[in-house]
Structure formats: structure tokens, C-alpha cells
Design a protein around this motif. Sequence first.
Motif, mmCIF file in Angstrom:
data_model
loop_
_atom_site.group_PDB
_atom_site.id
_atom_site.type_symbol
_atom_site.label_atom_id
_atom_site.label_comp_id
_atom_site.label_asym_id
_atom_site.label_seq_id
_atom_site.Cartn_x
_atom_site.Cartn_y
_atom_site.Cartn_z
ATOM 1 N N ASP A 1 0.834 -1.201 0.000
ATOM 2 C CA ASP A 1 0.000 0.000 0.000
ATOM 3 C C ASP A 1 0.867 1.248 0.000
ATOM 4 O O ASP A 1 0.588 2.223 -0.702
ATOM 5 N N SER A 2 1.904 1.197 0.817
ATOM 6 C CA SER A 2 2.787 2.344 0.963
ATOM 7 C C SER A 2 3.615 2.567 -0.310
ATOM 8 O O SER A 2 3.737 3.697 -0.805
ATOM 9 N N LEU A 3 4.143 1.491 -0.892
ATOM 10 C CA LEU A 3 4.953 1.635 -2.117
ATOM 11 C C LEU A 3 4.101 2.150 -3.280
ATOM 12 O O LEU A 3 4.567 2.936 -4.107
ATOM 13 N N LEU A 4 2.847 1.726 -3.334
ATOM 14 C CA LEU A 4 1.999 2.167 -4.442
ATOM 15 C C LEU A 4 1.614 3.642 -4.306
ATOM 16 O O LEU A 4 1.437 4.332 -5.311
ATOM 17 N N VAL A 5 1.505 4.130 -3.077
ATOM 18 C CA VAL A 5 1.259 5.562 -2.884
ATOM 19 C C VAL A 5 2.488 6.349 -3.363
ATOM 20 O O VAL A 5 2.363 7.358 -4.066
ATOM 21 N N LEU A 6 3.665 5.852 -3.012
ATOM 22 C CA LEU A 6 4.899 6.469 -3.519
ATOM 23 C C LEU A 6 4.884 6.478 -5.048
ATOM 24 O O LEU A 6 5.188 7.500 -5.677
ATOM 25 N N SER A 7 4.518 5.359 -5.633
ATOM 26 C CA SER A 7 4.500 5.230 -7.087
ATOM 27 C C SER A 7 3.520 6.235 -7.705
ATOM 28 O O SER A 7 3.798 6.846 -8.744
#
Lengths: 218, 218
Positions: free
Chosen positions: B197-203
Motif C-alpha cells: 500500500d505504501s509503495l503504491l502511494v509512492l508510485s
Amino acid sequence: MKKSSISNNVIRRLPRYLRKLDDLAYHGIDRISSGELGKQMGLTPSQIRQDFSCFGEFGQQGYGYNVEGLRYEISNILGMKNGYSIIMVGVGNLGHALLENFGFEKYGFQILAAFDVRAELIGTTIADIPIYDGAIQADFIRENDVDIAVLAVPKRMAKEVAQNLVDGGIKAIWNFTNIELEIKDPDVIVEDIHFSDSLLVLSYYLSELTNKETAEDD
Amino acid sequence: MKKSSISNNVIRRLPRYLRKLDDLAYHGIDRISSGELGKQMGLTPSQIRQDFSCFGEFGQQGYGYNVEGLRYEISNILGMKNGYSIIMVGVGNLGHALLENFGFEKYGFQILAAFDVRAELIGTTIADIPIYDGAIQADFIRENDVDIAVLAVPKRMAKEVAQNLVDGGIKAIWNFTNIELEIKDPDVIVEDIHFSDSLLVLSYYLSELTNKETAEDD
């Protein structure tokens, strides 16, 4: 696209929608109403419609959402089709676990290399990813135009290593160190992952449950 | 207390408030207005007042919030004063990293023991925490009235081990396996932590930044 005006709360719900849609697709469901989706996710149908309306029109009145179609749209919005390149910085227990188990490719990312300063690790591989000397990571970023660095070094090294990544031209840092990095460059995206936030939410609900049981015993 | 009607979104913001208050206290700030707190956290002052009003009155009109006082109230709401006991289940790279670096005590938790099925680990310690045979974890939970299990086993074992924890009477599971556990007992709290979830927000933000730069180049 009216992206830039979209609130962080909406953005943070997108990966949750994606997980739910994956789950629905896995169970062979190809269409879902906003009402049913809301029920399964603890959101109101109007909140769901509002969230999606930030990005355009995904559903068809009266027909609900096409699961595959919506999944495709959301994964695009989240940049999963961009093939961002990633390096792992720090291969301690956590970095090791991420390399072996996270599955960056599953989300469309390409993991290129890992870096560490410990001589016994340099030149080895984990999950087929080569581990290079941390001393050359800034050059590696420059030469390979790396998009994202996963920061999994010990706390005491966090700020110094982060600055080195920025000097190399990294575009985004996924920060596992629990240290506020204080990056000066406003164009570098930093996403902190705080394990404690999740444990404290669990603790809240446990505390609520205990209070309820105590009240019932009275 | 009107706890049970409080939305999950409000609950999930509480650990963020706590981190911000820790940071303010660390920098010697002992009082802050809802306006300034909102500015620093990307929330509106009215949202902050509304969040806190769920739990009672924390601020004094015109004086702002007392940082230490508010920190105390929020940590209480989050159950940090309850001294919940924790076991670590699975001591692979991730479990190892959590035992060494997470600092459960800092949040008021007591970590009692760790469990694994690998013979070479059983009987050893990590960060002074003894590692026992996974075969006895259900008994250990029963005998020590353990509150929380951190589930950090391989995916293929996740459901079976979770059921064993529930059979032992665990009250809550902090789930790192990225597997939907499907616990039948409604009184067992499951909090999933999804790194993606966190990496996709960064993305998402990286993608937004790239779009912006491309638009400026045109």
C-alpha cells in the motif's frame, strides 16, 4: 486529469481498492456495485463513487463496476505500468526479507540491484539480485537512471545514506528506517513506512474489546 | 466514552498524531494550535478538532493543545498503558528484524517470547528474547494469557499457524504474511500490514511528478 487536487486520503485508499479487486477477481467475480464494494470495504457507496470520480467515470449507472476494468484503471493511476526501477539500500534482515518475499515485479517494478557496506555481502546475490558496494550506489543511480530506493539501513546511517541517494539523483525514497530524513530537495518523494501505526491501531481495537467485555461483566 | 461509533479513519490518524506530538516534544515545543498542527500534518484545523472531539475535550479555546497532555491522552486511547503482552511467531529475516529493531517496549508492549519450527533456532535468543518450539505456542498463549501474536511465518504456513494461535486463545494477530487469514472467531482482532500500500502511494506521487515535468517540457 485533475490529479493534483486529489487529497492524500483518496490516494491512500487506492491500493486498498486494488487489493479488494484482486481478491474479487481471484474469486471469479467480474462485476460489483458500489453498494456491495462499500459493504465489503467499510465505506459508503457515495464515498466510493466520490473517490473514483476524482479520476473520471469508471462505472456505468445501474451496472456497477467491471472488476478487471476498474483494476486496470487503478493500477494505471498508481503508476504500475511505468516499470519504475528500484534499488535496495541496506541488506540487513529487513532488506533481505524484502528482496526474498516482497515481489516487486508483481506490482510492475523492476528491482535492479542491492547495496550494502559489509564486505562479506558484496558480490553475493539474494533472490538473484546482485549486492554491490554501497560506495558506488550514487554512480549506479546516475548511470541507470534509477527511480526508487528502498532505504533499509540502520537508523544511525539513515540520513547520511539518504543524502547520498539524493546526490545520485534518486527520484523517490521508500523509507523503512523510522527516521525523519529531512530531505531538502522538494522534488524527491519520501514515503515513510511506520510499522508502529498499524500495531497501535490493533492495540486500540484490543483495548476497545477489553472495555466492552468488562462492561458486559459488570 | 463513545468509542464504538468512531470511524476507522479517525482511529488510523491517532498514531500519526502521536508521532507528530513526539516530534514536537523532542523539539521542545510544549503548546500548539489546531491551525499549526493541521498545517504540519496536512489536515484542516476543523478536522483535527473533530477527530479529538470523538474522545472528549483536549484543547482549551484560544490556548491550543498542551503537547505532553495530548500525547498522554492519545497514548491512553491507543491502549499503550495496558502493557499488552506479545509473542513473535516466525523468526525468519522479518521476524528477526522486528525483534532486533522495532522496540515493542517503547510503545508499552511486553514481548515475552518468539516461536519457530526450525531446530537450529529453538533454544537460542534474539535481542534477549528466547525462541521456543512452535509446537508449544498454543500452550504458551494459554499459560501466559498472551494478548497479541506477530505473525511473520512463510505464506504457505500462514493460515494453519493463525488457527493454532486462535486455538490457544490469542486475542489479536498482527499479520505480516500478506495472506487473508479468514479467522472465523469475530472476537479475534486481525490487523494486516500491507507494505505494498505504501509503495503504491509512492508510485502514484512519482507518476504525478513525472506527468507534471512532462507537461512543463511541452
